[in-house]
Design a protein around this motif. Structure first.
Motif, PDB file in Angstrom:
ATOM      1  N   PRO A 250      33.044  56.738  41.081  1.00  0.00           N
ATOM      2  CA  PRO A 250      32.756  55.279  40.656  1.00  0.00           C
ATOM      3  C   PRO A 250      33.521  54.772  39.540  1.00  0.00           C
ATOM      4  N   MET A 251      34.217  55.404  38.781  1.00  0.00           N
ATOM      5  CA  MET A 251      35.284  54.800  37.866  1.00  0.00           C
ATOM      6  C   MET A 251      36.201  54.242  38.449  1.00  0.00           C
ATOM      7  N   VAL A 252      36.838  54.920  39.440  1.00  0.00           N
ATOM      8  CA  VAL A 252      38.167  54.658  40.193  1.00  0.00           C
ATOM      9  C   VAL A 252      37.768  53.399  40.919  1.00  0.00           C
ATOM     10  N   LEU A 253      36.557  53.379  41.761  1.00  0.00           N
ATOM     11  CA  LEU A 253      36.529  52.613  42.797  1.00  0.00           C
ATOM     12  C   LEU A 253      35.714  51.278  42.247  1.00  0.00           C
ATOM     13  N   LEU A 254      34.951  51.367  41.322  1.00  0.00           N
ATOM     14  CA  LEU A 254      34.003  50.177  40.609  1.00  0.00           C
ATOM     15  C   LEU A 254      34.760  49.663  39.411  1.00  0.00           C
ATOM     16  N   VAL A 255      34.953  50.751  38.456  1.00  0.00           N
ATOM     17  CA  VAL A 255      35.333  50.369  37.164  1.00  0.00           C
ATOM     18  C   VAL A 255      36.476  49.981  36.882  1.00  0.00           C
ATOM     19  N   LEU A 256      37.603  50.613  37.431  1.00  0.00           N
ATOM     20  CA  LEU A 256      38.890  50.425  37.003  1.00  0.00           C
ATOM     21  C   LEU A 256      39.668  48.996  37.497  1.00  0.00           C
ATOM     22  N   PRO A 257      39.106  48.487  38.841  1.00  0.00           N
ATOM     23  CA  PRO A 257      39.744  47.333  39.073  1.00  0.00           C
ATOM     24  C   PRO A 257      39.195  45.997  38.144  1.00  0.00           C
ATOM     25  N   ARG A 258      37.955  46.362  37.669  1.00  0.00           N
ATOM     26  CA  ARG A 258      37.401  45.254  36.773  1.00  0.00           C
ATOM     27  C   ARG A 258      38.026  45.270  35.515  1.00  0.00           C
ATOM     28  N   LEU A 259      38.340  46.564  34.903  1.00  0.00           N
ATOM     29  CA  LEU A 259      38.832  46.739  33.749  1.00  0.00           C
ATOM     30  C   LEU A 259      40.366  45.770  33.676  1.00  0.00           C
ATOM     31  N   ILE A 260      41.126  46.288  34.843  1.00  0.00           N
ATOM     32  CA  ILE A 260      42.361  45.572  34.970  1.00  0.00           C
ATOM     33  C   ILE A 260      42.426  44.277  34.969  1.00  0.00           C
ATOM     34  N   ALA A 261      41.597  43.691  36.137  1.00  0.00           N
ATOM     35  CA  ALA A 261      41.401  42.196  36.222  1.00  0.00           C
ATOM     36  C   ALA A 261      40.940  41.542  34.802  1.00  0.00           C
ATOM     37  N   ALA A 262      40.115  42.075  34.097  1.00  0.00           N
ATOM     38  CA  ALA A 262      39.564  41.284  32.816  1.00  0.00           C
ATOM     39  C   ALA A 262      40.875  41.357  31.838  1.00  0.00           C
ATOM     40  N   THR A 263      41.345  42.474  31.838  1.00  0.00           N
ATOM     41  CA  THR A 263      42.689  42.871  30.914  1.00  0.00           C
ATOM     42  C   THR A 263      43.864  41.774  31.293  1.00  0.00           C
ATOM     43  N   LEU A 264      44.072  41.458  32.415  1.00  0.00           N
ATOM     44  CA  LEU A 264      45.124  40.651  32.881  1.00  0.00           C
ATOM     45  C   LEU A 264      44.872  39.356  32.719  1.00  0.00           C
ATOM     46  N   VAL A 265      43.661  38.760  33.073  1.00  0.00           N
ATOM     47  CA  VAL A 265      43.148  37.309  32.986  1.00  0.00           C
ATOM     48  C   VAL A 265      42.933  36.767  31.802  1.00  0.00           C
ATOM     49  N   MET A 266      42.388  37.765  30.539  1.00  0.00           N
ATOM     50  CA  MET A 266      42.363  37.057  29.444  1.00  0.00           C
ATOM     51  C   MET A 266      43.244  36.219  28.584  1.00  0.00           C
ATOM     52  N   PRO A 267      44.548  36.878  28.355  1.00  0.00           N
ATOM     53  CA  PRO A 267      45.698  35.963  28.011  1.00  0.00           C
ATOM     54  C   PRO A 267      45.802  34.759  28.623  1.00  0.00           C
ATOM     55  N   VAL A 268      45.799  34.498  29.968  1.00  0.00           N
ATOM     56  CA  VAL A 268      45.848  33.244  31.032  1.00  0.00           C
ATOM     57  C   VAL A 268      44.877  32.226  30.409  1.00  0.00           C
ATOM     58  N   LEU A 269      43.577  32.947  30.190  1.00  0.00           N
ATOM     59  CA  LEU A 269      42.264  32.036  29.830  1.00  0.00           C
ATOM     60  C   LEU A 269      42.733  31.572  28.304  1.00  0.00           C
ATOM     61  N   ALA A 270      43.189  32.318  27.286  1.00  0.00           N
ATOM     62  CA  ALA A 270      43.354  32.380  25.958  1.00  0.00           C
ATOM     63  C   ALA A 270      44.370  31.254  25.867  1.00  0.00           C
ATOM     64  N   MET A 271      45.623  31.065  26.783  1.00  0.00           N
ATOM     65  CA  MET A 271      46.574  30.301  26.718  1.00  0.00           C
ATOM     66  C   MET A 271      46.125  28.873  27.262  1.00  0.00           C
ATOM     67  N   LEU A 272      45.333  29.082  28.192  1.00  0.00           N
ATOM     68  CA  LEU A 272      44.945  27.647  28.799  1.00  0.00           C
ATOM     69  C   LEU A 272      43.905  26.938  27.589  1.00  0.00           C
ATOM     70  N   MET A 273      43.010  27.821  26.886  1.00  0.00           N
ATOM     71  CA  MET A 273      42.197  27.299  25.971  1.00  0.00           C
ATOM     72  C   MET A 273      43.219  26.733  24.699  1.00  0.00           C
ATOM     73  N   ASN A 274      44.230  27.376  24.461  1.00  0.00           N
ATOM     74  CA  ASN A 274      45.133  26.664  23.390  1.00  0.00           C
ATOM     75  C   ASN A 274      45.729  25.494  23.832  1.00  0.00           C
ATOM     76  N   LEU A 275      46.174  25.258  25.005  1.00  0.00           N
ATOM     77  CA  LEU A 275      46.762  24.045  25.497  1.00  0.00           C
ATOM     78  C   LEU A 275      45.799  22.975  25.600  1.00  0.00           C
ATOM     79  N   ALA A 276      44.670  23.126  26.127  1.00  0.00           N
ATOM     80  CA  ALA A 276      43.701  22.195  26.175  1.00  0.00           C
ATOM     81  C   ALA A 276      43.153  21.669  24.847  1.00  0.00           C
TER      82      ALA A 276
END
Length: 371
Positions: A250-276
């Motif tokens: 389950p760590m490979v199938l369920l957890v790992l994709p979520r960890l990678i997605a959240a780690t990649l998307v957070m800098p984008v959200l932070a940058m959008l928050m800064n610009l706004a």
């Protein structure tokens, strides 16, 4: 073309007594357990060992027969030779068959015993967290070594859910935070004629602290709770246990994709928050009579790339922590109608507390390092 003949129910398994050992062989399922139930329970009387090494298949119906034979054998009888899948099904059935007595009232613990029980529970929770952290780290390392095991389709789906669908909310909150900070800063700045420095104050606050932190709070509320609810539902429905029985991690199938997605998307959200936030600040400066060039020059002259990259690093780390807490809350969900709600609440509260504590640690670390 003639239809294929109906194969009918599977052949019954073999149950034979060999001295003090009762051996089960073949496929023991709910479809054929009834054919050998009486003989198995009768032969189990007085047996010391129940040998399951010959079983090729076992489901909950067959496991009920094995447990009945174990009861008939009496105290001191042991179950041996079960393969890993067979042992997993047997253990799950054994746990499900145990029910606490409903009429037994819970005895109140004394002060010392209560403190001891709380300490033991806290120690076990800490041990579970450390074990999940180690398992997650090992999963990430193995994914780097074997990237083919990672399901990129799931990563893209979680990127869309956690990132793209949150852009509107992040932009709205960013503009409002920028307006609030600029207006509140203009009150004391006006007393010293320093209103021109408002973009510096708001810019450094957003880029270094508030942008990543507010984006992390949004991620914990939206995505962390969603991760916990989704995985908690799968845990309550025993889908995670079924994956383990089938040999899927389950760590490979369920957890790992979520960890990678959240780690990649957070800098984008932070940058959008800064610009706004800077857009909201620029609107306030316009209302105070300062042109956009003044705001842009103040921000670009005071906020450096080191500040920006430091904030984006914080954001990525916040995303990893929030996703990990949400996934652990879902996978450790209990049973019953409140399990999923409790898991989602634990993910949100734990995520917000963790990012605030982590932000304080990083602020002290950056200050000590001169960053």
């Amino acid at each position: 073309m003639a239809p294929l003949p109906d194969p009918g129910p599977p052949a019954p398994p073999r149950v034979r007594r060999d001295g003090d050992t009762l051996r089960f062989e073949g496929a023991l399922t709910g479809l054929n357990a009834g054919a050998v139930w009486r003989d198995a329970v009768r032969e189990a009387e007085g047996a010391r060992v129940l040998d399951l090494s010959g079983l090729t298949t076992l489901d909950t119906g067959g496991a009920a027969l094995v447990l009945a034979a174990e009861v008939a054998a009496g105290e001191g009888a042991s179950v041996q030779g079960a393969s890993r899948p067979v042992g997993a099904v047997l253990e799950r059935t054994r746990v499900a068959s145990r029910a606490p007595p409903a009429e037994t009232p819970a005895r109140p613990l004394g002060l010392i015993r209560g403190l001891g029980a709380a300490a033991v529970g806290a120690g076990r929770n800490a041990q579970d967290r450390v074990a999940f952290l180690g398992e997650g780290a090992a999963t990430v390392v193995n994914a780097v070594r074997r990237p083919r095991d990672l399901r990129w389709a799931d990563v893209m789906r979680h990127l869309d859910e956690a990132g793209t669908r949150a852009f509107g909310l992040v932009a709205l909150l960013g503009v409002l935070i920028g307006i609030i900070l600029a207006f509140q800063s203009s009150v004391p700045m006006r007393q010293y004629g320093a209103e021109v420095f408002i973009p510096r104050l708001v810019g450094i606050s957003l880029v270094r602290e508030l942008g990543p932190l507010m984006a992390a709070v949004i991620l914990a509320g939206r995505t962390g709770s969603a991760f916990a609810a989704e995985l908690g539902t799968m845990t309550v429905n025993e889908e995670v246990s079924a994956l383990r029985i089938m040999g899927v991690d389950p760590m490979v199938l369920l957890v790992l994709p979520r960890l990678i997605a959240a780690t990649l998307v957070m800098p984008v959200l932070a940058m959008l928050m800064n610009l706004a936030g800077l857009i909201g600040t620029a609107g306030v400066m316009l209302s105070l009579g300062f042109p956009l060039q003044i705001t842009a020059s103040q921000v670009s002259g005071f906020v450096t790339l080191r500040d920006l990259f430091g904030g984006l690093f914080k954001a990525a780390l916040f995303g990893l922590v929030i996703a990990g807490i949400g996934c652990r809350a879902g996978l450790s969900a209990g049973s019953g109608p409140r399990a999923v709600g409790d898991a989602a609440t634990s993910a949100v509260v734990g995520g917000i507390i963790a990012i605030v504590v982590l932000d304080g640690i990083l602020a002290v670390l950056f200050f000590r390092l001169g960053l």
